[in-house]
Scaffold this active site. Sequence first.
Site, PDB file in Angstrom:
ATOM      1  N   HIS A 117       0.758  -1.250   0.032  1.00  0.00           N
ATOM      2  CA  HIS A 117      -0.072   0.014   0.075  1.00  0.00           C
ATOM      3  C   HIS A 117       0.815   1.287   0.107  1.00  0.00           C
ATOM      4  CE1 HIS A 117       0.521  -0.106   4.275  1.00  0.00           C
ATOM      5  NE2 HIS A 117       0.451   1.186   4.290  1.00  0.00           N
ATOM      6  N   ASP A 147       0.465  -7.894   1.546  1.00  0.00           N
ATOM      7  CA  ASP A 147       0.408  -6.269   1.551  1.00  0.00           C
ATOM      8  C   ASP A 147       2.146  -5.920   1.539  1.00  0.00           C
ATOM      9  OD1 ASP A 147       0.059  -3.509   1.871  1.00  0.00           O
ATOM     10  OD2 ASP A 147       0.131  -3.326   4.155  1.00  0.00           O
ATOM     11  N   SER A 228       4.759   2.583   8.002  1.00  0.00           N
ATOM     12  CA  SER A 228       4.692   1.426   7.149  1.00  0.00           C
ATOM     13  C   SER A 228       5.667   0.785   6.269  1.00  0.00           C
ATOM     14  CB  SER A 228       3.319   1.506   6.402  1.00  0.00           C
ATOM     15  OG  SER A 228       1.944   1.465   7.117  1.00  0.00           O
TER      16      SER A 228
END
Length: 376
Positions: A117, A147, A228
Site C-alpha cells: 500500500h 501487503d 508502514s
Amino acid sequence: MGHFSHYENRRPGLLLIIIISLLSAIFGGIFVLFMAPSFLALEQPPQKIQPQEPPELPIIPFKVEDSPVIAIAENVGPAVVGITNMRGHDFFNNPIMSSGSGVIFDKNNGYIVTNFHVVEGATNIQVTLDDGQHYEAKLIGHDRDTDLAVLQIDASNLPEARFGDSLELRVGELAVAIGNPLGKDFARSVTAGVISALDREITVRTTGGEEITLQVIQTDAAINPGNSGGALVNSRGEVIGINSVKIARADVEGMGFAIPTHVVRPIIEQLIEKGYVSRPFIGIFDFREITPQMSNWYNLPEGIYVGGVVSGGPAAAAGMRPGDVIVEMQGQIIRTFNDLQKILRAHKVGDETNIVVIRDNKRIELKVTLGEMPRR
C-alpha cells in the site's frame, strides 16, 4: 542556788537548737542530693547536635552504549529508507504524493522490502537513504494479499538489515520500531516497546475497497502511518517484522502491527523470482460460510457452501459441484473460510489434497490437485 536553777531552765532550748540543726543538715543534704543534677543541667550550655550524613549508596556503573535500543538504532537505522510514492498531479498541477518506509535486505542487488500500500498506484517511486541520497526505484513485484512489495535501486555501498526468525519470538520481549512516521521530516524515528501478542489476524480494507486478512505480530511500540514498511527489530538487532498497519481509533491506544519475517521471507523470494506470488487454487466461487444458525435454519452442515465451480479448474476436475458443502480438508474440520485458507497456505501448487463435501446428506471424499490462483 538561784544561778543553778536559771541554767537548768535554759538547757532544753539549746538541745532543741542542736536537734533542729541536725535535722536541717540531713534534709539539706537529701535535697542537694536529689536536686543538684537539675541545677547543674540548667547551668550547662546547650550542646550542638551535628547533622548525620546519609550513608553513601553504591554507584551502579552504566554506559550509554550498553542500551540495546541505542545499538539497534545505530546498526539497523541506516538500513531503513524513506519511500515517496508519486502518483501524478491534481487539477491544479500539484504533485500527488504519499510517503512510507522500507528496509534494505540485499545490499548487493539493492533490494528493499516495503508494504504494497506504500507504493500502490505509483507512477514514480523515490527512495531516500540514511545519508540523504535519493534514488529512483523499480517495482520488482507486489503481493496484495500480504501487503508486501519488493523494490530495487541501483546503488553501491548500501547498509543491510539482518533478518531473524519470528517463530522464536516470545511475548514480552523487546521490540523496536524504526521508520518515518510522518514523512521525511521525521525520518528513521525510533520507538521501543514489547511484543504484545503473536499470531494475530486482522482484516484491513485496501484502497480498492477489498478486505484482506493479515497474519501479524502485535506490539505496543508506536507505529504510525508513515512507519508502514519499516522494521520491527528484536534485542539482537534482527528484523523480525515489517511494520504494516495501526489501529487508529479513539478508544484504542498502543496497538501496532507487523508482518512476521517467517511470512515475509517466502513472499519476497517469490516476488524476486517471479514478480508475483504463486498460490494454490481450488477453483470455487460464490462461496459462503454456513454458520450454526444457518445450519439449523436450512438443515445444512456447518462448512463452506460452494456456490459455483470454475469450469476446467481443480475442483471441477475432481468432481465437485455447486451446492456441495466443504466440511473437511486434509483430515482437518472446515467451518470457516479462514480454516480453509490456513490449510491452503501450508500447501503448494500441484499438491494433491483430500477434500470432504456433503452432498444430499451424503459424505463424499474428493482428491483435488491444487492449481495456481489466477493473477489479479
